[in-house]
Structure formats: structure tokens, C-alpha cells
Design a protein around this motif. Structure first.
Motif, mmCIF file in Angstrom:
data_model
loop_
_atom_site.group_PDB
_atom_site.id
_atom_site.type_symbol
_atom_site.label_atom_id
_atom_site.label_comp_id
_atom_site.label_asym_id
_atom_site.label_seq_id
_atom_site.Cartn_x
_atom_site.Cartn_y
_atom_site.Cartn_z
ATOM 1 N N ILE A 48 -1.371 31.756 56.960
ATOM 2 C CA ILE A 48 -0.800 30.695 56.130
ATOM 3 C C ILE A 48 -0.001 29.733 56.990
ATOM 4 C CG2 ILE A 48 0.981 30.233 54.389
ATOM 5 C CD1 ILE A 48 0.037 32.548 52.805
ATOM 6 N N ARG A 49 -0.074 28.459 56.638
ATOM 7 C CA ARG A 49 0.762 27.398 57.217
ATOM 8 C C ARG A 49 0.739 27.356 58.734
ATOM 9 N NH1 ARG A 49 5.070 25.149 53.502
ATOM 10 N NH2 ARG A 49 4.647 26.108 51.518
ATOM 11 N N GLN A 50 -0.426 27.227 59.314
ATOM 12 C CA GLN A 50 -0.485 27.039 60.752
ATOM 13 C C GLN A 50 -0.820 25.592 61.065
ATOM 14 O OE1 GLN A 50 -3.813 29.144 62.735
ATOM 15 N NE2 GLN A 50 -4.263 29.946 60.716
ATOM 16 N N SER A 51 -0.616 25.197 62.276
ATOM 17 C CA SER A 51 -0.797 23.812 62.688
ATOM 18 C C SER A 51 -2.225 23.330 62.450
ATOM 19 C CB SER A 51 -0.458 23.691 64.175
ATOM 20 O OG SER A 51 -0.848 22.439 64.671
ATOM 21 N N LYS A 52 -2.353 22.113 61.939
ATOM 22 C CA LYS A 52 -3.680 21.534 61.714
ATOM 23 C C LYS A 52 -4.378 21.223 63.036
ATOM 24 C CE LYS A 52 -3.142 19.636 57.112
ATOM 25 N NZ LYS A 52 -3.633 20.736 56.396
ATOM 26 N N THR A 53 -3.645 21.190 64.137
ATOM 27 C CA THR A 53 -4.271 20.956 65.443
ATOM 28 C C THR A 53 -5.080 22.173 65.873
ATOM 29 O OG1 THR A 53 -2.321 21.764 66.622
ATOM 30 C CG2 THR A 53 -2.440 19.391 66.184
ATOM 31 N N LYS A 88 -14.861 28.659 50.548
ATOM 32 C CA LYS A 88 -13.812 27.675 50.344
ATOM 33 C C LYS A 88 -12.518 28.469 50.332
ATOM 34 C CE LYS A 88 -16.472 24.504 47.441
ATOM 35 N NZ LYS A 88 -16.234 23.147 47.873
ATOM 36 N N TYR A 89 -11.480 27.975 50.982
ATOM 37 C CA TYR A 89 -10.205 28.678 50.980
ATOM 38 C C TYR A 89 -9.387 28.269 49.771
ATOM 39 C CZ TYR A 89 -11.447 30.287 55.564
ATOM 40 O OH TYR A 89 -12.103 30.887 56.597
ATOM 41 N N LEU A 90 -8.591 29.215 49.257
ATOM 42 C CA LEU A 90 -7.752 28.987 48.086
ATOM 43 C C LEU A 90 -6.329 28.665 48.532
ATOM 44 C CD1 LEU A 90 -8.830 32.077 45.930
ATOM 45 C CD2 LEU A 90 -9.866 29.795 45.991
ATOM 46 N N THR A 91 -5.713 27.688 47.858
ATOM 47 C CA THR A 91 -4.333 27.326 48.124
ATOM 48 C C THR A 91 -3.583 27.230 46.800
ATOM 49 O OG1 THR A 91 -4.750 24.955 47.964
ATOM 50 C CG2 THR A 91 -4.975 25.952 50.148
ATOM 51 N N CYS A 92 -2.262 27.244 46.875
ATOM 52 C CA CYS A 92 -1.455 26.969 45.695
ATOM 53 C C CYS A 92 -1.648 25.490 45.375
ATOM 54 C CB CYS A 92 0.017 27.266 45.976
ATOM 55 S SG CYS A 92 1.106 26.734 44.636
ATOM 56 N N ALA A 97 0.425 25.670 49.756
ATOM 57 C CA ALA A 97 0.514 26.783 50.707
ATOM 58 C C ALA A 97 -0.802 27.549 50.683
ATOM 59 C CB ALA A 97 1.664 27.713 50.352
ATOM 60 N N GLY A 98 -1.245 27.950 51.831
ATOM 61 C CA GLY A 98 -2.472 28.719 51.871
ATOM 62 C C GLY A 98 -3.038 28.791 53.268
ATOM 63 N N PRO A 99 -4.120 29.511 53.399
ATOM 64 C CA PRO A 99 -4.897 30.065 52.297
ATOM 65 C C PRO A 99 -4.294 31.354 51.742
ATOM 66 C CG PRO A 99 -6.011 30.542 54.367
ATOM 67 C CD PRO A 99 -4.807 29.700 54.699
ATOM 68 N N ILE A 100 -4.362 31.462 50.413
ATOM 69 C CA ILE A 100 -3.929 32.681 49.731
ATOM 70 C C ILE A 100 -5.130 33.577 49.451
ATOM 71 C CG2 ILE A 100 -1.855 31.680 48.730
ATOM 72 C CD1 ILE A 100 -3.470 31.401 46.068
ATOM 73 N N LEU A 114 -3.506 40.164 48.043
ATOM 74 C CA LEU A 114 -2.262 40.644 47.455
ATOM 75 C C LEU A 114 -1.066 40.379 48.357
ATOM 76 C CD1 LEU A 114 -4.353 42.146 45.595
ATOM 77 C CD2 LEU A 114 -2.653 43.951 45.430
ATOM 78 N N THR A 115 -1.272 40.409 49.674
ATOM 79 C CA THR A 115 -0.174 40.190 50.605
ATOM 80 C C THR A 115 0.248 38.723 50.698
ATOM 81 O OG1 THR A 115 -1.726 39.989 52.442
ATOM 82 C CG2 THR A 115 -0.759 42.164 52.050
ATOM 83 N N ARG A 116 -0.533 37.820 50.133
ATOM 84 C CA ARG A 116 -0.250 36.386 50.228
ATOM 85 C C ARG A 116 0.404 35.828 48.963
ATOM 86 N NH1 ARG A 116 -3.647 33.829 54.375
ATOM 87 N NH2 ARG A 116 -3.785 35.443 55.971
#
Length: 120
Positions: A48-53, A88-92, A97-100, A114-116
Motif C-alpha cells: 500500500i501507498r508506495q511511490s508511483k516512480t 484490476k487492483y482495488l482501492t478505497c 488507499a490501496g491496493p486493498i 484481511l490484513t489491508r
């Protein structure tokens, strides 16, 4: 049930989620009670939430406990990424925030790790 850092047994009754499944970051409701089924298998999900680079080689972790959802309209607040491979990744949908979790295009199932998420 596999061993994990948290005890999720209290979140499952008759194979379904007992409480609301919510975003860890903004507390937005993602799934309502009894709307998803528990399943367990290994999947390598980007952190979750890593750099787009780092888009070409994102850091990942193995996740094994999921809420399975067979209809994307079951979700309360979930966004879907562009297609990556066959997923496809799931986000809030509220805070992004994601991927969840991820949506498998081949079987049209969605899986929320469950951990996300949190349960409330």
C-alpha cells in the motif's frame, strides 16, 4: 485456518464477514456484514501507498487471507484500477488507499486482503 499475526476467527461466521469491513486510513465502509466469503490462498499483492516512480517493479508482499466478493456491486466504497495483466487492483474509493485487494478478470471475482482493512 492458517496462522497469521492477528486472530481473524472472530470476524468470520458461517464463512461470511461478521462486521463491516472498513478502510484502515479513512474508516470508509467497504463491505457490509455477511456480504463477502472468507477464502485463503497465496497471492503477491503490491504494498500500500508506495511511490508511483516504482510502477514498473512495485514492492510486494504475500497475502493469504481474503474476503471474496462475486459481484462488484456488493462493494460500498471501492475503486478499481486500470487492468494490470489479468487483474484490476482495488482501492478505497474515498481516500484512494490501496491496493486493498484485487479483481480477477478471468473469474470476475474480487478479493479484499484481511490484513489491508479493519473490521468494525
Amino acid at each position: 485456518m492458517p496462522d497469521c499475526s492477528e486472530n481473524y476467527e472472530k470476524e468470520i461466521s458461517e464463512g461470511k464477514n461478521v462486521r463491516n469491513v472498513m478502510c484502515k486510513y479513512c474508516n470508509s465502509v467497504i463491505l457490509t456484514p455477511s456480504s463477502a466469503s472468507f477464502t485463503s490462498f497465496e497471492y503477491e499483492l503490491p504494498l500500500i501507498r508506495q511511490s508511483k516512480t516504482n510502477d514498473q517493479n512495485p514492492k510486494t508482499e504475500n497475502v493469504s487471507l481474503f474476503w471474496a466478493v462475486n459481484d462488484m456491486f456488493t462493494f460500498q466504497n471501492v475503486g478499481f484500477s486500470n487492468t494490470v495483466g489479468n487483474n484490476k487492483y482495488l482501492t478505497c474509493a474515498d481516500c484512494e488507499a490501496g491496493p486493498i485487494g484485487y479483481h480477477d478478470m478471468s473469474n470476475k471475482m474480487s478479493y479484499v486482503a484481511l490484513t489491508r482493512v479493519i473490521h468494525n
